[in-house]
Design a protein around this motif. Sequence first.
Motif, PDB file in Angstrom:
ATOM      1  N   TYR A  32      -4.066  -2.172 127.855  1.00 43.38           N
ATOM      2  CA  TYR A  32      -2.840  -2.425 127.079  1.00 43.38           C
ATOM      3  C   TYR A  32      -2.459  -1.111 126.430  1.00 43.38           C
ATOM      4  N   LEU A  93      -5.686   0.279 124.527  1.00 38.51           N
ATOM      5  CA  LEU A  93      -6.616  -0.740 124.048  1.00 38.51           C
ATOM      6  C   LEU A  93      -7.772  -0.899 125.015  1.00 38.51           C
TER       7      LEU A  93
ATOM      8  N   TYR B  31      -8.749 -10.177 113.341  1.00 36.91           N
ATOM      9  CA  TYR B  31      -9.117  -8.786 113.603  1.00 36.91           C
ATOM     10  C   TYR B  31      -8.573  -7.882 112.513  1.00 36.91           C
ATOM     11  N   TYR B  35      -8.544   2.889 109.938  1.00 36.12           N
ATOM     12  CA  TYR B  35      -8.326   4.158 110.618  1.00 36.12           C
ATOM     13  C   TYR B  35      -8.175   5.259 109.575  1.00 36.12           C
ATOM     14  N   LEU B  45     -10.417   5.447 114.698  1.00 38.50           N
ATOM     15  CA  LEU B  45     -10.975   4.184 114.249  1.00 38.50           C
ATOM     16  C   LEU B  45     -12.294   4.409 113.521  1.00 38.50           C
ATOM     17  N   TYR B  48     -14.331  -1.751 112.424  1.00 42.04           N
ATOM     18  CA  TYR B  48     -13.467  -2.874 112.685  1.00 42.04           C
ATOM     19  C   TYR B  48     -14.256  -4.176 112.559  1.00 42.04           C
ATOM     20  N   PRO B  95      -3.998 -10.702 115.324  1.00 42.77           N
ATOM     21  CA  PRO B  95      -4.746 -11.806 115.913  1.00 42.77           C
ATOM     22  C   PRO B  95      -5.863 -11.247 116.782  1.00 42.77           C
ATOM     23  N   LEU B  96      -6.869 -12.025 117.074  1.00 41.26           N
ATOM     24  CA  LEU B  96      -8.063 -11.503 117.711  1.00 41.26           C
ATOM     25  C   LEU B  96      -7.779 -10.846 119.045  1.00 41.26           C
ATOM     26  N   SER B  97      -6.919 -11.424 119.842  1.00 48.27           N
ATOM     27  CA  SER B  97      -6.570 -10.819 121.118  1.00 48.27           C
ATOM     28  C   SER B  97      -5.497  -9.783 120.872  1.00 48.27           C
ATOM     29  N   VAL B  98      -5.921  -8.521 120.687  1.00 51.29           N
ATOM     30  CA  VAL B  98      -4.986  -7.471 120.290  1.00 51.29           C
ATOM     31  C   VAL B  98      -3.954  -7.209 121.372  1.00 51.29           C
ATOM     32  N   GLY B  99      -4.380  -7.187 122.596  1.00 54.18           N
ATOM     33  CA  GLY B  99      -3.470  -6.903 123.685  1.00 54.18           C
ATOM     34  C   GLY B  99      -2.340  -7.899 123.742  1.00 54.18           C
ATOM     35  N   GLY B 100      -1.115  -7.419 123.643  1.00 51.03           N
ATOM     36  CA  GLY B 100       0.041  -8.297 123.672  1.00 51.03           C
ATOM     37  C   GLY B 100       0.439  -8.790 122.307  1.00 51.03           C
ATOM     38  N   ASN B 101      -0.394  -8.582 121.277  1.00 48.09           N
ATOM     39  CA  ASN B 101      -0.030  -8.967 119.925  1.00 48.09           C
ATOM     40  C   ASN B 101       0.210  -7.724 119.082  1.00 48.09           C
ATOM     41  N   THR B 102       1.040  -7.852 118.092  1.00 41.06           N
ATOM     42  CA  THR B 102       1.353  -6.726 117.238  1.00 41.06           C
ATOM     43  C   THR B 102       0.210  -6.463 116.269  1.00 41.06           C
ATOM     44  N   ILE B 103      -0.172  -5.214 116.134  1.00 42.13           N
ATOM     45  CA  ILE B 103      -1.107  -4.792 115.094  1.00 42.13           C
ATOM     46  C   ILE B 103      -0.281  -4.356 113.899  1.00 42.13           C
ATOM     47  N   PHE B 105       0.033  -2.556 110.302  1.00 43.33           N
ATOM     48  CA  PHE B 105      -0.621  -1.548 109.483  1.00 43.33           C
ATOM     49  C   PHE B 105      -0.157  -1.661 108.036  1.00 43.33           C
ATOM     50  N   GLY B 106      -1.071  -1.341 107.141  1.00 42.99           N
ATOM     51  CA  GLY B 106      -0.694  -1.167 105.751  1.00 42.99           C
ATOM     52  C   GLY B 106       0.037   0.153 105.574  1.00 42.99           C
TER      53      GLY B 106
END
Lengths: 113, 114
Positions: A32, A93, B31, B35, B45, B48, B95-103, B105-106
Motif C-alpha cells: 500500500y 506499508l 492502531y 514517529y 517510526l 507502534y 483502524p487496524l488494517s492500515v492499508g486502504g484506511n486513513t492514518i 496524525f496529531g
Amino acid sequence: QQQVKQSPQSLIVQKGGISIINCAYENTAFDYFPWYQQFPGKGPALLIAIRPDVSEKKEGRFTISFNKSAKQFSLHIMDSQPGDSATYFCAALEGGATNKLIFGTGTLLAVQP
Amino acid sequence: NAGVTQTPKFQVLKTGQSMTLQCAQDMNHEYMSWYRQDPGMGLRLIHYSVGAGITDQGEVPNGYNVSRSTTEDFPLRLLSAAPSQTSVYFCASSPLSVGGNTIYFGEGSWLTVV
C-alpha cells in the motif's frame, strides 16, 4: 538504510505547471503506497494512495503512477497552485500483522505565482 | 471530533531529564504509533501498538518507552533525554488494517533537549 527513497529533496514550479515527485522501494512486502501532504506546523495528512495492482490513480489534480516491476511510484500535481506549496512524503506499508508505514525523506514543493 | 490530540506542543528539556509525550484519540482506533521527524530524514517510526496491551518497536526505538493500557491513549516516554532526541514527534492512529484506511496524525510535539 532508507527503505523508501524519495526525490527530489526540493522542487520549484511555476503556477500552472506540473510537479513530479518520485519514489522507489526495495521491499516487495510493501502493499500500500500513500502520499502525504504536510503544511508548516501541522501533521501530515493523507493526499492519495494506491495499491500495487493498479498502475495509476487520479484524484482531481493529483495522480499516482505506479510501476510494480521497477518498484517505483510517483506523484504528479497538475496545474500546480501556490496553495499546493507544502512538503510531500511518499510512504509504503509493510503489510501483515506489523502495519508498519515507512516514509520517504520528503520533498519541499514551492509553487511560484 | 477531536481526532488525535498530542500534548505538550512545545517542550524544552535538559539532558538526562525524563518526560512523557501524551497522545489520545477518540476514534476507537486499534492502531496507534509514534514517529519522529527530522530534517532530511522524513518520518521515522519509533513504536507502534495494534491494541491495548500490545506494543512493538519501529525503526528507531532506542531511548523511548511506550505502553498501551487503553485503546484511547498511547504515551511516549523519554527516560533520560539526550540532545539527539531533539525532534518533532507525531502520534498517529488508524483502524487496524492500515492499508486502504486513513492514518490520522496529531499536530506534533516540538521537543528540544539542551
